[in-house]
Write a protein that holds these residues in place. Structure first.
Motif, PDB file in Angstrom:
ATOM      1  N   THR A  43       0.828  -1.212   0.000  1.00 25.54           N
ATOM      2  CA  THR A  43       0.000   0.000   0.000  1.00 25.54           C
ATOM      3  C   THR A  43       0.858   1.256   0.000  1.00 25.54           C
ATOM      4  O   THR A  43       0.576   2.221  -0.729  1.00 25.54           O
ATOM      5  N   ALA A  44       1.924   1.246   0.807  1.00 22.77           N
ATOM      6  CA  ALA A  44       2.821   2.405   0.861  1.00 22.77           C
ATOM      7  C   ALA A  44       3.493   2.633  -0.484  1.00 22.77           C
ATOM      8  O   ALA A  44       3.600   3.776  -0.958  1.00 22.77           O
ATOM      9  N   ILE A  45       3.960   1.559  -1.116  1.00 26.00           N
ATOM     10  CA  ILE A  45       4.640   1.695  -2.413  1.00 26.00           C
ATOM     11  C   ILE A  45       3.679   2.252  -3.464  1.00 26.00           C
ATOM     12  O   ILE A  45       4.042   3.132  -4.253  1.00 26.00           O
ATOM     13  N   CYS A  46       2.449   1.770  -3.456  1.00 29.26           N
ATOM     14  CA  CYS A  46       1.465   2.266  -4.421  1.00 29.26           C
ATOM     15  C   CYS A  46       1.145   3.734  -4.181  1.00 29.26           C
ATOM     16  O   CYS A  46       1.054   4.530  -5.130  1.00 29.26           O
ATOM     17  N   GLU A  47       0.981   4.118  -2.922  1.00 37.37           N
ATOM     18  CA  GLU A  47       0.672   5.522  -2.619  1.00 37.37           C
ATOM     19  C   GLU A  47       1.835   6.435  -2.991  1.00 37.37           C
ATOM     20  O   GLU A  47       1.643   7.509  -3.564  1.00 37.37           O
ATOM     21  N   LEU A  48       3.048   6.018  -2.662  1.00 34.19           N
ATOM     22  CA  LEU A  48       4.212   6.848  -2.947  1.00 34.19           C
ATOM     23  C   LEU A  48       4.488   6.962  -4.443  1.00 34.19           C
ATOM     24  O   LEU A  48       4.948   8.003  -4.924  1.00 34.19           O
ATOM     25  N   SER A  49       4.209   5.897  -5.186  1.00 34.37           N
ATOM     26  CA  SER A  49       4.510   5.884  -6.624  1.00 34.37           C
ATOM     27  C   SER A  49       3.365   6.415  -7.475  1.00 34.37           C
ATOM     28  O   SER A  49       3.566   6.757  -8.650  1.00 34.37           O
ATOM     29  N   GLY A  50       2.158   6.460  -6.893  1.00 36.00           N
ATOM     30  CA  GLY A  50       0.990   6.856  -7.667  1.00 36.00           C
ATOM     31  C   GLY A  50       0.502   5.768  -8.600  1.00 36.00           C
ATOM     32  O   GLY A  50      -0.258   6.036  -9.535  1.00 36.00           O
ATOM     33  N   CYS A  51       0.907   4.524  -8.344  1.00 33.68           N
ATOM     34  CA  CYS A  51       0.521   3.387  -9.183  1.00 33.68           C
ATOM     35  C   CYS A  51      -0.550   2.554  -8.487  1.00 33.68           C
ATOM     36  O   CYS A  51      -0.693   2.604  -7.262  1.00 33.68           O
ATOM     37  N   VAL A  52      -1.276   1.780  -9.272  1.00 37.13           N
ATOM     38  CA  VAL A  52      -2.362   0.991  -8.698  1.00 37.13           C
ATOM     39  C   VAL A  52      -1.872  -0.353  -8.170  1.00 37.13           C
ATOM     40  O   VAL A  52      -2.597  -1.045  -7.451  1.00 37.13           O
ATOM     41  N   SER A  53      -0.652  -0.748  -8.512  1.00 38.65           N
ATOM     42  CA  SER A  53      -0.103  -2.019  -8.050  1.00 38.65           C
ATOM     43  C   SER A  53       1.410  -1.921  -7.961  1.00 38.65           C
ATOM     44  O   SER A  53       2.030  -1.034  -8.574  1.00 38.65           O
ATOM     45  N   VAL A  54       2.001  -2.851  -7.226  1.00 35.82           N
ATOM     46  CA  VAL A  54       3.461  -2.892  -7.138  1.00 35.82           C
ATOM     47  C   VAL A  54       4.060  -3.261  -8.494  1.00 35.82           C
ATOM     48  O   VAL A  54       5.113  -2.748  -8.884  1.00 35.82           O
TER      49      VAL A  54
END
Length: 363
Positions: free
Chosen positions: A245-256
């Protein structure tokens, strides 16, 4: 191993080893064979030396991974080799629905594999969160939304089979120690990356779950009191800083997976730069978490596994840098870190290993 090697390993005298092994050989749990050549001549008087090995086909075991949307299961032999697999979608994470789905998946697995129920040593179930292995209940799973849910007894009644329940990261640690990259390592940690961040510990060749079953909750190591709110309700847990969840929020992507693709693009577009920074921040947090783990446990080996283990390469530079800063006495240069990014059967095979361990102990 030969009888002599077993006697040396256990510290028992040869006659005790021979007496103890005879029932296992008679019941076909162990089989004898000539050991492979060692370079020394085996010629001489007396009975030829016989090596002993487990008969993997003597029983089968079932391993189940319970996730928030899927129930997956495998049937293995005693060496952990997968003989059959089956999975089903979970209509709801409601406990009654989840247990009924597990029952249906196990029944289908037995039917399609042709295995008899009486040959099943047991069923191992792995799920996220705080699992009490003594009572066989889930004390708390934020991912499933469970609190104080009995699992072992109702499932054993439903299946008419022995059931053992454990945190899923612990089942994975057991599988890696017995059959995977952790063979030969007496002290190791398996860190799982995904929606949550889990950790299974093997200390002194034994699975370590702690007094109440929560040892290894690395994902809830508090790192930043002002950080994101975690699924557990606290702020700044490692899981909230480096989980999917953190990676998606930080990257602005819907998935890792999408974030990995963006971070791997050539050039310095806004999307690729943002994705790389997301993995850098997640890696920095993970490195601090691993430093805490290594400073406390001093493992010989750390295995990175789980659904998002494939993303570790993008985090690794920041992980190594952070671990070097926060790891005590140069431990970052000495601890081995390996990645097991294989997904198929990873969790379910771990749960089957749990059933093998528990079942063999009851024979």
């Amino acid at each position: 191993m030969t009888r002599g090697q077993l006697a040396e390993w256990t510290g028992l005298d040869a006659s005790t080893v021979t007496r103890s092994l005879r029932p296992l050989i008679d019941d076909d749990y162990l089989r004898e064979s000539r050991p492979p050549p060692t370079g020394r001549s085996m010629a001489g008087r007396g009975r030829p030396v016989q090596a002993l090995s487990v008969n993997p086909g003597r029983h089968v075991a079932i391993g189940v991974k319970l996730g928030p949307s899927t129930v997956s299961a495998v049937l293995t032999d005693l060496s952990g080799t997968v003989l059959a697999r089956h999975a089903a979608s979970l209509a709801s994470a409601d406990p009654a629905t989840a247990l009924a789905t597990i029952g249906a998946v196990v029944d289908e697995l037995l039917a399609t594999s042709g295995s008899a129920r009486q040959d099943v040593l047991g069923v191992g179930v792995g799920l996220s969160g705080h699992v009490d292995p003594e009572s066989g209940s889930c004390r708390l799973s934020a991912i499933l939304g469970w609190r104080d849910v009995p699992v072992r007894e109702p499932l054993a009644d439903l299946l008419d089979l022995p059931v053992v329940v454990q945190n899923d990261a612990n089942t994975l640690a057991l599988a890696e120690h017995w059959f995977g990259r952790g063979r030969g390592a007496s002290t190791l940690a398996v860190v799982t990356l995904g929606i949550g961040i889990g950790c299974g510990l093997v200390l002194g060749d034994r699975l370590h779950t702690g007094e109440r079953g929560i040892a290894g909750e690395l994902g809830h190591l508090p790192l930043d009191p002002q950080g994101r709110v975690c699924t557990c309700g606290a702020r700044g847990c490692l899981e909230a800083l480096a989980g999917d969840t953190a990676i998606c929020e930080l990257s602005g992507c819907v998935s890792v997976a999408e974030a990995m693709s963006a971070a791997s693009e050539r050039g310095a577009s806004a999307s690729s730069t943002r994705a790389r920074e997301a993995f850098r921040q997640a890696g920095d947090a993970l490195g601090r978490g691993l430093a805490g783990l290594c400073n406390l446990v001093d493992p010989e080996l750390v295995i990175i596994a789980g659904e998002s283990a494939a993303a570790f390469g993008l985090m690794e530079p920041a992980v190594r840098e952070s671990l070097a800063v926060h790891g005590f006495s140069g431990i970052s240069a000495e601890v081995r870190i390996e990645v097991d990014a294989g997904q198929e059967d990873l969790w379910t095979r771990g749960a089957a290993s749990l059933a093998i361990r528990a079942g063999v102990g009851q024979l």
